[in-house]
Design a protein around this motif. Structure first.
Motif, PDB file in Angstrom:
ATOM      1  N   LYS A 106      -3.137   2.811  -2.001  1.00 57.98           N
ATOM      2  CA  LYS A 106      -2.620   3.751  -1.011  1.00 57.98           C
ATOM      3  C   LYS A 106      -3.032   3.337   0.401  1.00 57.98           C
ATOM      4  O   LYS A 106      -2.226   3.395   1.339  1.00 57.98           O
ATOM      5  CB  LYS A 106      -3.125   5.166  -1.317  1.00 57.98           C
ATOM      6  CG  LYS A 106      -2.497   5.793  -2.550  1.00 57.98           C
ATOM      7  CD  LYS A 106      -3.027   7.196  -2.783  1.00 57.98           C
ATOM      8  CE  LYS A 106      -2.360   7.836  -3.988  1.00 57.98           C
ATOM      9  NZ  LYS A 106      -2.861   9.218  -4.231  1.00 57.98           N
ATOM     10  N   ILE A 107      -4.280   2.908   0.541  1.00 57.64           N
ATOM     11  CA  ILE A 107      -4.763   2.480   1.852  1.00 57.64           C
ATOM     12  C   ILE A 107      -4.026   1.217   2.301  1.00 57.64           C
ATOM     13  O   ILE A 107      -3.618   1.091   3.462  1.00 57.64           O
ATOM     14  CB  ILE A 107      -6.281   2.245   1.813  1.00 57.64           C
ATOM     15  CG1 ILE A 107      -7.013   3.580   1.612  1.00 57.64           C
ATOM     16  CG2 ILE A 107      -6.770   1.564   3.088  1.00 57.64           C
ATOM     17  CD1 ILE A 107      -8.493   3.450   1.419  1.00 57.64           C
ATOM     18  N   ALA A 108      -3.845   0.283   1.378  1.00 54.63           N
ATOM     19  CA  ALA A 108      -3.123  -0.951   1.708  1.00 54.63           C
ATOM     20  C   ALA A 108      -1.690  -0.634   2.127  1.00 54.63           C
ATOM     21  O   ALA A 108      -1.141  -1.250   3.055  1.00 54.63           O
ATOM     22  CB  ALA A 108      -3.129  -1.895   0.516  1.00 54.63           C
ATOM     23  N   HIS A 109      -1.075   0.337   1.458  1.00 51.09           N
ATOM     24  CA  HIS A 109       0.299   0.730   1.791  1.00 51.09           C
ATOM     25  C   HIS A 109       0.365   1.337   3.188  1.00 51.09           C
ATOM     26  O   HIS A 109       1.279   1.022   3.975  1.00 51.09           O
ATOM     27  CB  HIS A 109       0.815   1.732   0.756  1.00 51.09           C
ATOM     28  CG  HIS A 109       2.183   2.258   1.059  1.00 51.09           C
ATOM     29  ND1 HIS A 109       2.395   3.521   1.586  1.00 51.09           N
ATOM     30  CD2 HIS A 109       3.404   1.685   0.942  1.00 51.09           C
ATOM     31  CE1 HIS A 109       3.690   3.707   1.762  1.00 51.09           C
ATOM     32  NE2 HIS A 109       4.327   2.625   1.380  1.00 51.09           N
ATOM     33  N   ALA A 166      -6.819   4.757   8.112  1.00 47.25           N
ATOM     34  CA  ALA A 166      -6.016   4.931   6.905  1.00 47.25           C
ATOM     35  C   ALA A 166      -6.702   5.878   5.932  1.00 47.25           C
ATOM     36  O   ALA A 166      -6.061   6.742   5.331  1.00 47.25           O
ATOM     37  CB  ALA A 166      -5.764   3.574   6.240  1.00 47.25           C
ATOM     38  N   VAL A 167      -8.015   5.718   5.768  1.00 48.90           N
ATOM     39  CA  VAL A 167      -8.770   6.603   4.886  1.00 48.90           C
ATOM     40  C   VAL A 167      -8.708   8.035   5.391  1.00 48.90           C
ATOM     41  O   VAL A 167      -8.568   8.981   4.608  1.00 48.90           O
ATOM     42  CB  VAL A 167     -10.239   6.131   4.774  1.00 48.90           C
ATOM     43  CG1 VAL A 167     -11.076   7.168   4.035  1.00 48.90           C
ATOM     44  CG2 VAL A 167     -10.310   4.791   4.052  1.00 48.90           C
ATOM     45  N   ARG A 187      -9.791  -9.233   1.846  1.00 45.21           N
ATOM     46  CA  ARG A 187      -9.098  -9.914   0.746  1.00 45.21           C
ATOM     47  C   ARG A 187      -8.469  -8.896  -0.217  1.00 45.21           C
ATOM     48  O   ARG A 187      -7.338  -9.079  -0.677  1.00 45.21           O
ATOM     49  CB  ARG A 187     -10.089 -10.811   0.001  1.00 45.21           C
ATOM     50  CG  ARG A 187      -9.500 -11.517  -1.225  1.00 45.21           C
ATOM     51  CD  ARG A 187      -8.355 -12.443  -0.832  1.00 45.21           C
ATOM     52  NE  ARG A 187      -7.787 -13.093  -1.982  1.00 45.21           N
ATOM     53  CZ  ARG A 187      -8.229 -14.258  -2.476  1.00 45.21           C
ATOM     54  NH1 ARG A 187      -9.249 -14.876  -1.897  1.00 45.21           N
ATOM     55  NH2 ARG A 187      -7.662 -14.801  -3.519  1.00 45.21           N
ATOM     56  N   THR A 188      -9.199  -7.814  -0.508  1.00 43.11           N
ATOM     57  CA  THR A 188      -8.672  -6.796  -1.408  1.00 43.11           C
ATOM     58  C   THR A 188      -7.413  -6.162  -0.849  1.00 43.11           C
ATOM     59  O   THR A 188      -6.404  -6.010  -1.554  1.00 43.11           O
ATOM     60  CB  THR A 188      -9.730  -5.709  -1.672  1.00 43.11           C
ATOM     61  OG1 THR A 188     -10.863  -6.290  -2.311  1.00 43.11           O
ATOM     62  CG2 THR A 188      -9.159  -4.611  -2.570  1.00 43.11           C
ATOM     63  N   ILE A 189      -7.451  -5.773   0.428  1.00 43.54           N
ATOM     64  CA  ILE A 189      -6.287  -5.150   1.051  1.00 43.54           C
ATOM     65  C   ILE A 189      -5.103  -6.108   1.062  1.00 43.54           C
ATOM     66  O   ILE A 189      -3.968  -5.732   0.774  1.00 43.54           O
ATOM     67  CB  ILE A 189      -6.625  -4.696   2.481  1.00 43.54           C
ATOM     68  CG1 ILE A 189      -7.704  -3.609   2.457  1.00 43.54           C
ATOM     69  CG2 ILE A 189      -5.378  -4.186   3.186  1.00 43.54           C
ATOM     70  CD1 ILE A 189      -7.304  -2.362   1.699  1.00 43.54           C
ATOM     71  N   THR A 190      -5.371  -7.389   1.376  1.00 48.28           N
ATOM     72  CA  THR A 190      -4.303  -8.390   1.391  1.00 48.28           C
ATOM     73  C   THR A 190      -3.684  -8.546   0.006  1.00 48.28           C
ATOM     74  O   THR A 190      -2.452  -8.614  -0.137  1.00 48.28           O
ATOM     75  CB  THR A 190      -4.847  -9.749   1.872  1.00 48.28           C
ATOM     76  OG1 THR A 190      -5.398  -9.612   3.177  1.00 48.28           O
ATOM     77  CG2 THR A 190      -3.735 -10.785   1.914  1.00 48.28           C
ATOM     78  N   ASP A 191      -4.528  -8.600  -1.030  1.00 51.65           N
ATOM     79  CA  ASP A 191      -4.027  -8.736  -2.407  1.00 51.65           C
ATOM     80  C   ASP A 191      -3.198  -7.521  -2.811  1.00 51.65           C
ATOM     81  O   ASP A 191      -2.146  -7.659  -3.453  1.00 51.65           O
ATOM     82  CB  ASP A 191      -5.193  -8.912  -3.373  1.00 51.65           C
ATOM     83  CG  ASP A 191      -5.859 -10.267  -3.250  1.00 51.65           C
ATOM     84  OD1 ASP A 191      -5.255 -11.171  -2.639  1.00 51.65           O
ATOM     85  OD2 ASP A 191      -6.988 -10.429  -3.762  1.00 51.65           O
ATOM     86  N   ARG A 192      -3.684  -6.331  -2.447  1.00 52.38           N
ATOM     87  CA  ARG A 192      -2.946  -5.110  -2.794  1.00 52.38           C
ATOM     88  C   ARG A 192      -1.572  -5.097  -2.113  1.00 52.38           C
ATOM     89  O   ARG A 192      -0.564  -4.731  -2.732  1.00 52.38           O
ATOM     90  CB  ARG A 192      -3.744  -3.877  -2.377  1.00 52.38           C
ATOM     91  CG  ARG A 192      -5.065  -3.689  -3.121  1.00 52.38           C
ATOM     92  CD  ARG A 192      -4.834  -3.273  -4.549  1.00 52.38           C
ATOM     93  NE  ARG A 192      -6.084  -2.927  -5.208  1.00 52.38           N
ATOM     94  CZ  ARG A 192      -6.771  -3.729  -6.007  1.00 52.38           C
ATOM     95  NH1 ARG A 192      -6.325  -4.957  -6.244  1.00 52.38           N
ATOM     96  NH2 ARG A 192      -7.900  -3.324  -6.583  1.00 52.38           N
TER      97      ARG A 192
END
Length: 212
Positions: free
Chosen positions: A69-72, A87-88, A107-112
């Motif tokens: 959801k945050i990545a979106h 975002a949070v 990296r996590t946000i980019t992957d998501r």
């Protein structure tokens, strides 16, 4: 504080699981007595273990869902990684601190975001394919009720092209308010067909979870 003690013995979210176990052991669970009950016999050990495992698995699923959801939000608004607190705040402004333990690295946000993009592309291709006149498909629907007492119906599709390419995917989520009879689900499905431009005459079979 969302630590282990709060999660297993206090947090209201897990009351149904906790009450079920407490009915079996005969008293309220506490940090002082939980081990005592687990060591009494195998049945109690298994019941408590299952409760703990379900809570841990659900919490992990919730954590992963939040990262998507945050990545979106960041991607949709064109915000850089440095705006993650913003975002949070949009998700849960009263509990920003509890998200600090989430795996929210760059990296996590980019992957998501990459996974979300690939999923959108995949769904776009599927919708283009199932609109063809020579594509036949079957539908499976599963209904459940959310915390607002609205019925949510998941529609899964299996489509077969003329060259025997098979596609299986979640097609859409339908929401029903009020009655949830088979006729109501069917009307919801017809709306979905019109929106997705599905050729109903190519529907081969439909499977439901038993709606009357």
């Amino acid at each position: 504080m969302d630590d282990a003690e709060h999660t297993f013995f206090v947090c209201a979210k897990w009351n149904p699981q906790r009450i079920e176990v407490e009915q079996c052991v005969g008293e309220a669970l506490t940090p002082d007595n939980i081990l005592h009950h687990m060591l009494q016999d195998e049945k109690k050990w298994n019941i408590v273990s299952v409760m703990i495992q379900k809570i841990i698995e659900t919490k992990e699923e919730d954590r992963i869902t939040v990262t998507y959801k945050i990545a979106h939000i960041l991607g949709k608004r064109g915000k850089p990684f440095s705006n993650i607190v913003e975002a949070v705040s949009m998700l849960d402004p009263r509990n920003v601190d509890k998200y600090k333990q989430l795996p929210l690295s760059r990296r996590t946000i980019t992957d998501r975001q990459h996974e979300l993009t690939q999923n959108v592309i995949k769904l776009y291709k599927l919708h283009k394919i199932i609109q063809n006149e020579d594509v036949y498909f079957s539908i499976a629907s599963v209904k459940s009720t959310d915390k607002t007492d609205s019925a949510q119906v998941l529609y899964f599709i299996r489509a077969l092209t003329k060259d025997f390419q098979c596609y299986e995917e979640l097609l859409a989520l339908g929401t029903l308010t009020g009655r949830t009879r088979g006729a109501d689900i069917f009307e919801n499905f017809k709306e979905l067909c019109n929106k997705s431009q599905l050729n109903v005459s190519n529907l081969v079979s439909a499977c439901t979870d038993g709606a009357p």
